[in-house]
Motif scaffolding. Structure first.
Motif, mmCIF file in Angstrom:
data_model
loop_
_atom_site.group_PDB
_atom_site.id
_atom_site.type_symbol
_atom_site.label_atom_id
_atom_site.label_comp_id
_atom_site.label_asym_id
_atom_site.label_seq_id
_atom_site.Cartn_x
_atom_site.Cartn_y
_atom_site.Cartn_z
ATOM 1 N N VAL A 59 0.885 -1.302 0.076
ATOM 2 C CA VAL A 59 0.004 -0.065 -0.240
ATOM 3 C C VAL A 59 0.796 1.301 0.080
ATOM 4 C CG1 VAL A 59 -1.767 1.379 1.297
ATOM 5 C CG2 VAL A 59 -1.607 -1.529 1.443
ATOM 6 N N ILE A 60 0.487 2.168 -0.760
ATOM 7 C CA ILE A 60 1.186 3.332 -0.913
ATOM 8 C C ILE A 60 0.340 4.629 -0.269
ATOM 9 C CG2 ILE A 60 2.279 5.282 -2.306
ATOM 10 C CD1 ILE A 60 3.015 2.994 -4.529
ATOM 11 N N LEU A 61 0.868 5.435 0.376
ATOM 12 C CA LEU A 61 0.160 6.634 0.973
ATOM 13 C C LEU A 61 0.957 7.660 0.711
ATOM 14 C CD1 LEU A 61 -0.956 5.247 4.672
ATOM 15 C CD2 LEU A 61 -2.248 5.071 2.383
ATOM 16 N N ALA A 62 0.609 8.273 -0.646
ATOM 17 C CA ALA A 62 1.141 9.580 -0.987
ATOM 18 C C ALA A 62 0.386 10.653 -0.672
ATOM 19 C CB ALA A 62 1.292 9.480 -2.534
ATOM 20 N N THR A 63 0.545 11.121 0.446
ATOM 21 C CA THR A 63 -0.271 12.177 1.122
ATOM 22 C C THR A 63 0.339 13.284 1.718
ATOM 23 O OG1 THR A 63 -0.528 11.116 3.247
ATOM 24 C CG2 THR A 63 -1.722 10.132 1.460
ATOM 25 N N ASP A 64 -0.051 14.515 1.792
ATOM 26 C CA ASP A 64 0.470 15.530 2.817
ATOM 27 C C ASP A 64 -0.382 15.843 3.805
ATOM 28 O OD1 ASP A 64 2.522 15.775 0.680
ATOM 29 O OD2 ASP A 64 1.525 16.950 -0.452
ATOM 30 N N VAL A 65 -1.719 15.215 3.793
ATOM 31 C CA VAL A 65 -2.381 15.531 4.862
ATOM 32 C C VAL A 65 -2.974 14.150 5.637
ATOM 33 C CG1 VAL A 65 -3.384 17.466 3.980
ATOM 34 C CG2 VAL A 65 -4.323 15.651 3.348
ATOM 35 N N ALA A 66 -3.821 13.924 6.665
ATOM 36 C CA ALA A 66 -4.252 12.730 7.129
ATOM 37 C C ALA A 66 -5.502 12.270 6.141
ATOM 38 C CB ALA A 66 -4.770 12.859 8.652
ATOM 39 N N VAL A 67 -5.307 10.788 6.151
ATOM 40 C CA VAL A 67 -6.494 10.457 5.297
ATOM 41 C C VAL A 67 -7.191 9.486 6.232
ATOM 42 C CG1 VAL A 67 -5.394 10.656 2.910
ATOM 43 C CG2 VAL A 67 -4.802 8.641 4.237
ATOM 44 N N SER A 68 -8.268 9.080 5.733
ATOM 45 C CA SER A 68 -9.195 8.170 6.433
ATOM 46 C C SER A 68 -9.244 6.914 5.976
ATOM 47 C CB SER A 68 -10.777 8.712 6.414
ATOM 48 O OG SER A 68 -11.262 8.541 5.095
ATOM 49 N N GLY A 69 -9.545 5.933 6.615
ATOM 50 C CA GLY A 69 -9.829 4.532 6.151
ATOM 51 C C GLY A 69 -8.367 3.677 6.138
ATOM 52 N N THR A 70 -7.284 4.173 6.805
ATOM 53 C CA THR A 70 -6.005 3.329 6.788
ATOM 54 C C THR A 70 -6.001 2.002 7.681
ATOM 55 O OG1 THR A 70 -4.969 4.796 8.695
ATOM 56 C CG2 THR A 70 -4.642 5.431 6.347
ATOM 57 N N GLU A 71 -7.070 1.805 8.567
ATOM 58 C CA GLU A 71 -6.895 0.733 9.221
ATOM 59 C C GLU A 71 -7.308 -0.409 8.277
ATOM 60 O OE1 GLU A 71 -11.188 2.437 8.709
ATOM 61 O OE2 GLU A 71 -9.234 3.189 9.319
ATOM 62 N N ARG A 72 -7.918 -0.265 7.272
ATOM 63 C CA ARG A 72 -8.151 -1.152 6.169
ATOM 64 C C ARG A 72 -6.853 -1.991 5.936
ATOM 65 N NH1 ARG A 72 -10.688 2.323 1.383
ATOM 66 N NH2 ARG A 72 -9.067 3.554 2.293
ATOM 67 N N PHE A 73 -5.811 -1.222 5.885
ATOM 68 C CA PHE A 73 -4.390 -1.731 5.283
ATOM 69 C C PHE A 73 -3.903 -2.934 6.364
ATOM 70 C CE2 PHE A 73 -5.174 2.314 3.242
ATOM 71 C CZ PHE A 73 -5.891 1.772 2.264
ATOM 72 N N LYS A 74 -4.455 -3.079 7.601
ATOM 73 C CA LYS A 74 -3.750 -3.935 8.630
ATOM 74 C C LYS A 74 -3.127 -5.072 8.100
ATOM 75 C CE LYS A 74 -4.065 -5.415 13.432
ATOM 76 N NZ LYS A 74 -5.112 -5.647 14.335
ATOM 77 N N GLY A 75 -1.857 -5.437 8.389
ATOM 78 C CA GLY A 75 -1.195 -6.508 7.814
ATOM 79 C C GLY A 75 -0.497 -6.434 6.539
ATOM 80 N N LYS A 76 -0.784 -5.343 5.901
ATOM 81 C CA LYS A 76 -0.312 -5.025 4.486
ATOM 82 C C LYS A 76 0.972 -4.125 4.887
ATOM 83 C CE LYS A 76 -3.102 -7.255 1.868
ATOM 84 N NZ LYS A 76 -2.660 -8.189 1.010
#
Length: 103
Positions: A59-76
């Motif tokens: 998973v790539i989080l290319a962000t400059d601010v907080a994003v929602s839903g990152t808990e979906r990526f647990k274990g990745k």
């Protein structure tokens, strides 16, 4: 390689979509599957499905601010970078991810 991610910039407009396009284009060039969700002023677009997440190698989080839903990526494996990295050097980013995953 199967990559998913989220892009989001401070305004949630131009750079969010530029980063998405660069990552997808570069993924195609490398023969990878790349699906990117955007979170910005227009809300969430191109949402990732449970199947997308399950099948992802990284998973790539290319962000400059907080994003929602990152808990979906647990274990990745998750790679966090500023949105500018995805815009300016997407191929370098994807190749670094490949190297780390193949160790």
């Amino acid at each position: 390689m199967n990559i998913i991610g989220i892009t989001s910039c401070t305004c949630g407009i131009a750079h969010t979509y530029m980063a998405r396009e660069k990552l997808i284009e570069t993924g195609k060039k490398l023969g990878w599957s790349v699906k990117i969700e955007t979170q910005g002023s227009g809300g969430i677009e191109y949402p990732l499905t449970a199947e997308d997440i399950q099948n992802a190698d990284c998973v790539i989080l290319a962000t400059d601010v907080a994003v929602s839903g990152t808990e979906r990526f647990k274990g990745k494996p998750v790679v966090k970078v500023p949105v500018s990295v995805a815009i300016k050097s997407p191929e370098h980013l994807l190749k670094q991810i490949e190297q780390k995953l193949n160790k």
